[in-house]
Design a protein around this motif. Structure first.
Motif, PDB file in Angstrom:
ATOM      1  N   TRP A   6       0.838  -1.188   0.000  1.00 45.01           N
ATOM      2  CA  TRP A   6       0.000   0.000   0.000  1.00 45.01           C
ATOM      3  C   TRP A   6       0.878   1.245   0.000  1.00 45.01           C
ATOM      4  CZ3 TRP A   6      -1.810  -4.570   1.491  1.00 45.01           C
ATOM      5  CH2 TRP A   6      -3.148  -4.877   1.200  1.00 45.01           C
ATOM      6  N   ASP A  34      -6.581   3.643   1.804  1.00 41.70           N
ATOM      7  CA  ASP A  34      -6.353   2.243   1.431  1.00 41.70           C
ATOM      8  C   ASP A  34      -6.245   2.043  -0.078  1.00 41.70           C
ATOM      9  OD1 ASP A  34      -6.310   1.388   4.053  1.00 41.70           O
ATOM     10  OD2 ASP A  34      -8.461   0.980   4.119  1.00 41.70           O
ATOM     11  N   LEU A  66       3.266  -5.423   4.331  1.00 45.36           N
ATOM     12  CA  LEU A  66       2.261  -4.802   5.192  1.00 45.36           C
ATOM     13  C   LEU A  66       2.886  -3.663   5.979  1.00 45.36           C
ATOM     14  CD1 LEU A  66       1.039  -8.227   6.568  1.00 45.36           C
ATOM     15  CD2 LEU A  66      -0.172  -6.870   4.843  1.00 45.36           C
ATOM     16  N   ARG A  68       0.429  -1.431   8.073  1.00 45.66           N
ATOM     17  CA  ARG A  68      -0.551  -1.001   9.063  1.00 45.66           C
ATOM     18  C   ARG A  68      -1.318  -2.229   9.540  1.00 45.66           C
ATOM     19  NH1 ARG A  68      -3.676   3.029   5.203  1.00 45.66           N
ATOM     20  NH2 ARG A  68      -3.353   1.160   3.906  1.00 45.66           N
ATOM     21  N   HIS A  70      -4.439  -3.016  10.005  1.00 48.94           N
ATOM     22  CA  HIS A  70      -5.648  -3.465   9.306  1.00 48.94           C
ATOM     23  C   HIS A  70      -5.355  -4.029   7.918  1.00 48.94           C
ATOM     24  CE1 HIS A  70      -5.374   0.538   7.412  1.00 48.94           C
ATOM     25  NE2 HIS A  70      -6.164   0.056   6.471  1.00 48.94           N
ATOM     26  N   GLU A  71      -4.121  -3.891   7.437  1.00 50.14           N
ATOM     27  CA  GLU A  71      -3.800  -4.463   6.135  1.00 50.14           C
ATOM     28  C   GLU A  71      -3.803  -5.988   6.177  1.00 50.14           C
ATOM     29  OE1 GLU A  71      -0.182  -2.684   4.766  1.00 50.14           O
ATOM     30  OE2 GLU A  71      -1.059  -0.678   4.622  1.00 50.14           O
ATOM     31  N   LEU A  74      -7.192  -6.605   5.161  1.00 49.28           N
ATOM     32  CA  LEU A  74      -7.404  -6.253   3.755  1.00 49.28           C
ATOM     33  C   LEU A  74      -6.914  -7.368   2.834  1.00 49.28           C
ATOM     34  CD1 LEU A  74      -6.421  -2.455   3.578  1.00 49.28           C
ATOM     35  CD2 LEU A  74      -8.713  -3.467   3.574  1.00 49.28           C
ATOM     36  N   TYR A  91       6.056  -7.432   7.491  1.00 47.21           N
ATOM     37  CA  TYR A  91       5.407  -6.285   8.117  1.00 47.21           C
ATOM     38  C   TYR A  91       6.470  -5.238   8.403  1.00 47.21           C
ATOM     39  CZ  TYR A  91       2.070  -3.627  10.921  1.00 47.21           C
ATOM     40  OH  TYR A  91       1.216  -2.649  11.397  1.00 47.21           O
TER      41      TYR A  91
END
Length: 327
Positions: A6, A34, A66, A68, A70-71, A74, A91
């Motif tokens: 992202w 997002d 990743l 964040r 909440h990813e 997603l 991450y």
């Protein structure tokens, strides 16, 4: 290698996508958080493509990066795959722990199937990483070039949302430099902050000026920063800012709080680094009176930043990590 990530941190991502891989960034019609898509403020190579969420299930990826919490969800919803188990994942943690330094557990602390990457050794030390496999890949940036002139007897600071973030980013300290020199603040909501602070401090508005980022910004901002006599880095508790590294590579002398990773990033020869703000103010006074000393400190800052935060080393470190994950 095909990498899904992202567009979260424009400056960091600009460096990352200079590598030899194919990069896919989700895009939404409103280009919200997002689905920002490709950068419009930075220059990205053609190897970065935009894909809407609905089409991601049809895509093949070698790894997802990743950034964040909440990813994780997603990836499950948009790709129908479990990150770390059904799709190799990394991450990247950009930040220092915000709630409880030293004892705050990272969201991946109870997982060992996703590599956790910190951008500074300070961050890795202060997060409770649990059993997550961690590594540190320090920042790297595209060299903006030695542009320093120091022709303006003013100081510069770059910070986004200084009014909201206030003491965290040292916004409250800016006024302490105003008796010595005018200060120019660059970043989101800088104008609003500068007007309010100038009124509060009772100084003429031209002594504290805010410059908002507009498109195109990066190249112009670098040129404007380099015209100021010195760069102020006043953050108390954030990760190492890329703008600090950019200022150093521009050849600017640096006046920095000796906090978080700045202690390792800024050598004494680059200017002044201290938790005593009075020393930073005095050093600024000296730089105004001795421009050649300021220039010499700026050259030391540039040499240190090129050596430690060069793009080639940054991309090589990421290639080693990604290759290891896919073996």
């Amino acid at each position: 290698m095909r990498i899904l990530l992202w567009h979260v941190h424009g400056s960091w991502t600009t460096a990352f996508v200079q590598g030899s891989h194919d990069y896919v960034v989700p895009v939404l019609p409103d280009r919200g958080p997002d689905g920002v898509g490709r950068a419009r403020t930075w220059s990205w190579p053609a190897s970065v493509t935009e894909v809407p969420p609905a089409a991601l299930r049809e895509q093949d990826f070698d790894v997802v990066l990743l950034q964040r919490p909440h990813e994780l969800d997603l990836v499950r919803r948009w790709l129908g795959r479990e990150p770390g188990r059904e799709l190799p994942a990394v991450y990247l943690e950009h930040n220092t722990p915000e709630e409880k330094p030293c004892i705050q557990r990272h969201i991946l602390a109870d997982r060992s199937d996703i590599a956790l990457v910190h951008v500074t050794y300070f961050n890795e030390l202060f997060w409770d990483n649990g059993r997550a496999p961690t590594t540190v890949i320090e920042h790297g940036i595209i060299d903006p070039g030695a542009r320093y002139t120091g022709e303006l007897s003013r100081a510069a600071v770059v910070v986004n949302e200084p009014g909201r973030r206030d003491r965290i980013v040292g916004a409250d300290l800016v006024s302490r430099f105003l008796p010595v020199a005018p200060v120019d603040v660059f970043g989101m909501q800088a104008k609003q902050f500068a007007v309010a602070q100038a009124q509060s401090a009772g100084v003429p508005p031209d002594r504290l000026v805010g410059y908002e980022q507009e498109v195109p910004t990066q190249d112009r901002m670098h040129t404007e920063l380099a015209r100021r006599r010195a760069y102020l880095h006043l953050t108390r508790w954030t990760s190492l800012g890329l703008t600090l590294i950019e200022a150093m590579q521009l050849g600017m002398p640096v006046l920095a709080l000796a906090t978080t990773e700045a202690v390792a990033a800024v050598p004494p020869a680059a200017g002044e680094i201290s938790t005593d703000v009075r020393r930073l103010v005095q050093r600024l006074r000296t730089f105004l009176a001795e421009p050649e000393l300021a220039r010499a400190c700026g050259l030391a800052a540039r040499a240190a930043a090129l050596d430690r935060y060069g793009l080639k080393r940054f991309l090589a470190d990421w290639d080693v990590l990604l290759d290891g994950i896919l073996r």
